[in-house]
Write an enzyme that holds these catalytic residues in place. Structure first.
Site, PDB file in Angstrom:
ATOM      1  N   ILE A  11       0.827  -1.218   0.000  1.00 31.26           N
ATOM      2  CA  ILE A  11       0.000   0.000   0.000  1.00 31.26           C
ATOM      3  C   ILE A  11       0.862   1.269   0.000  1.00 31.26           C
ATOM      4  O   ILE A  11       0.471   2.284  -0.572  1.00 31.26           O
ATOM      5  CB  ILE A  11      -0.986  -0.018   1.209  1.00 31.26           C
ATOM      6  CG1 ILE A  11      -2.080   1.029   1.066  1.00 31.26           C
ATOM      7  CG2 ILE A  11      -0.274   0.156   2.533  1.00 31.26           C
ATOM      8  CD1 ILE A  11      -3.262   0.591   0.311  1.00 31.26           C
ATOM      9  N   VAL A  33      -0.094  -2.741   8.095  1.00 32.19           N
ATOM     10  CA  VAL A  33      -0.233  -1.596   7.201  1.00 32.19           C
ATOM     11  C   VAL A  33       0.124  -0.293   7.938  1.00 32.19           C
ATOM     12  O   VAL A  33       0.840   0.573   7.413  1.00 32.19           O
ATOM     13  CB  VAL A  33      -1.695  -1.504   6.678  1.00 32.19           C
ATOM     14  CG1 VAL A  33      -1.957  -0.193   5.968  1.00 32.19           C
ATOM     15  CG2 VAL A  33      -1.999  -2.678   5.758  1.00 32.19           C
ATOM     16  N   ASP A  34      -0.380  -0.166   9.133  1.00 32.64           N
ATOM     17  CA  ASP A  34      -0.171   1.030   9.955  1.00 32.64           C
ATOM     18  C   ASP A  34       1.324   1.282  10.165  1.00 32.64           C
ATOM     19  O   ASP A  34       1.827   2.408   9.991  1.00 32.64           O
ATOM     20  CB  ASP A  34      -0.878   0.785  11.298  1.00 32.64           C
ATOM     21  CG  ASP A  34      -1.233   2.060  12.036  1.00 32.64           C
ATOM     22  OD1 ASP A  34      -1.073   3.149  11.452  1.00 32.64           O
ATOM     23  OD2 ASP A  34      -1.672   1.950  13.198  1.00 32.64           O
ATOM     24  N   SER A 122      -8.925  -4.910   8.570  1.00 32.52           N
ATOM     25  CA  SER A 122      -9.301  -5.869   9.635  1.00 32.52           C
ATOM     26  C   SER A 122      -8.876  -7.320   9.386  1.00 32.52           C
ATOM     27  O   SER A 122      -9.083  -8.155  10.263  1.00 32.52           O
ATOM     28  CB  SER A 122     -10.813  -5.850   9.933  1.00 32.52           C
ATOM     29  OG  SER A 122     -11.179  -4.701  10.662  1.00 32.52           O
TER      30      SER A 122
HETATM   31  N1  AR6 Z   1       0.443  -3.227   2.079  1.00 26.59           N
HETATM   32  C1  AR6 Z   1      -0.746  -3.842   1.854  1.00 26.59           C
HETATM   33  N2  AR6 Z   1      -1.278  -4.748   2.691  1.00 26.59           N
HETATM   34  C2  AR6 Z   1      -0.579  -5.045   3.807  1.00 26.59           C
HETATM   35  C3  AR6 Z   1       0.657  -4.437   4.139  1.00 26.59           C
HETATM   36  C4  AR6 Z   1       1.173  -3.480   3.200  1.00 26.59           C
HETATM   37  N3  AR6 Z   1       2.322  -2.866   3.412  1.00 26.59           N
HETATM   38  N4  AR6 Z   1       1.079  -4.943   5.338  1.00 26.59           N
HETATM   39  C5  AR6 Z   1       0.134  -5.830   5.741  1.00 26.59           C
HETATM   40  N5  AR6 Z   1      -0.857  -5.901   4.823  1.00 26.59           N
HETATM   41  P1  AR6 Z   1      -3.276  -5.254   9.376  1.00 26.59           P
HETATM   42  P2  AR6 Z   1      -5.916  -4.868  10.645  1.00 26.59           P
HETATM   43  C6  AR6 Z   1      -2.117  -6.701   4.850  1.00 26.59           C
HETATM   44  O1  AR6 Z   1      -2.838  -6.136  10.490  1.00 26.59           O
HETATM   45  O2  AR6 Z   1      -6.227  -6.319  10.576  1.00 26.59           O
HETATM   46  C7  AR6 Z   1      -2.053  -2.609  13.356  1.00 26.59           C
HETATM   47  O3  AR6 Z   1      -1.151  -2.898  14.370  1.00 26.59           O
HETATM   48  C8  AR6 Z   1      -2.214  -7.827   5.838  1.00 26.59           C
HETATM   49  O4  AR6 Z   1      -1.655  -9.017   5.282  1.00 26.59           O
HETATM   50  O5  AR6 Z   1      -2.332  -4.238   8.853  1.00 26.59           O
HETATM   51  O6  AR6 Z   1      -6.977  -3.877  10.276  1.00 26.59           O
HETATM   52  C9  AR6 Z   1      -2.903  -1.385  13.638  1.00 26.59           C
HETATM   53  O7  AR6 Z   1      -2.217  -0.423  14.406  1.00 26.59           O
HETATM   54  C10 AR6 Z   1      -3.721  -7.950   6.024  1.00 26.59           C
HETATM   55  O8  AR6 Z   1      -4.319  -8.738   4.987  1.00 26.59           O
HETATM   56  O9  AR6 Z   1      -4.633  -4.432   9.764  1.00 26.59           O
HETATM   57  C11 AR6 Z   1      -4.077  -1.974  14.381  1.00 26.59           C
HETATM   58  O10 AR6 Z   1      -3.816  -2.098  15.763  1.00 26.59           O
HETATM   59  C12 AR6 Z   1      -4.234  -6.518   5.847  1.00 26.59           C
HETATM   60  O11 AR6 Z   1      -3.150  -5.805   5.245  1.00 26.59           O
HETATM   61  C13 AR6 Z   1      -4.258  -3.322  13.762  1.00 26.59           C
HETATM   62  O12 AR6 Z   1      -2.982  -3.704  13.258  1.00 26.59           O
HETATM   63  C14 AR6 Z   1      -4.620  -5.829   7.140  1.00 26.59           C
HETATM   64  O13 AR6 Z   1      -3.742  -6.218   8.186  1.00 26.59           O
HETATM   65  C15 AR6 Z   1      -5.215  -3.286  12.587  1.00 26.59           C
HETATM   66  O14 AR6 Z   1      -5.446  -4.604  12.135  1.00 26.59           O
END
Ligand code: AR6
Length: 171
Positions: A11, A33-34, A122
């Site tokens: 992203i 992602v965050d 999520s």
């Molecule tokens: N680009 C695109 N997708 C990604 C990337 C990236 N760089 N990195 C991970 N994903 P998540 P949530 C995917 O955990 O479930 C954080 O600590 C990943 O494989 O990022 O909404 C926040 O601070 C998954 O399919 O977000 C919150 O506390 C998707 O992105 C919590 O995690 C979402 O995974 C939010 O959890």
């Protein structure tokens, strides 16, 4: 009418007007992602998030809501931070997940963003089953895109499994 697309990728590398962050209600960064957005986007994003916490959201941003900051060093112009619901087997929170997509696009529209990239909100740390997350995401975005003026809304999926779940829904 805009197009919905799905790509495999990161992203933080998307050349779009706005990228959506899968944040948490504290708005102060995290993993997934965050973490990637704050790491690649630089300190200005966190500074803006802190300001938002101090002013508009002293108790945090509730699940299902979205708020924008500038995108710092990222190729995008804005980051739209949304807070997905944590997956629950006891309670149906799918309305909150749909709301993340709808609210993010409402914020994008206010900003004048015509291209927007979403992660699979999520479906990582928050534990939402991928296929269901894809179903909710595509339905919510499709509805918004039919009504509003976007050139492209892109789902950016980190791995093959996620990409395939979204590609299937987009048909
Ligand atoms: N680009 C695109 N997708 C990604 C990337 C990236 N760089 N990195 C991970 N994903 P998540 P949530 C995917 O955990 O479930 C954080 O600590 C990943 O494989 O990022 O909404 C926040 O601070 C998954 O399919 O977000 C919150 O506390 C998707 O992105 C919590 O995690 C979402 O995974 C939010 O959890």
């Amino acid at each position: 009418m805009g197009v919905l697309t799905a790509v495999r990728g990161d992203i933080t590398e998307q050349q779009v007007d706005a990228v959506v962050n899968a944040a948490n209600s504290a708005l102060l960064g995290g993993a997934g992602v965050d973490g990637a957005i704050h790491r690649r986007g630089g300190k200005s994003i966190l500074a803006e998030c802190r300001e938002l916490r101090a002013t508009a959201y002293p108790d945090g941003l509730p699940a299902g809501r979205a708020v924008a900051t500038a995108a710092g060093l990222l190729p995008a112009r804005w980051v739209i931070h949304t807070v997905g619901p944590v997956w629950s087997t006891a309670e149906d929170r799918s309305g909150q997940l749909a709301s993340c997509y709808r609210e993010s696009l409402a914020v994008a529209r206010e900003l004048g963003a015509r291209t927007v990239a979403f992660p699979a909100v999520s479906t990582g740390a928050f534990g939402w089953p991928l296929d269901d997350g894809a179903r909710i995401a595509v339905a919510a975005v499709q509805e918004a895109v039919d009504k509003r003026d976007f050139d492209e809304v892109r789902f950016v999926l980190f791995d093959d499994r996620a990409y395939e779940a979204f590609a299937r829904r987009l048909g």
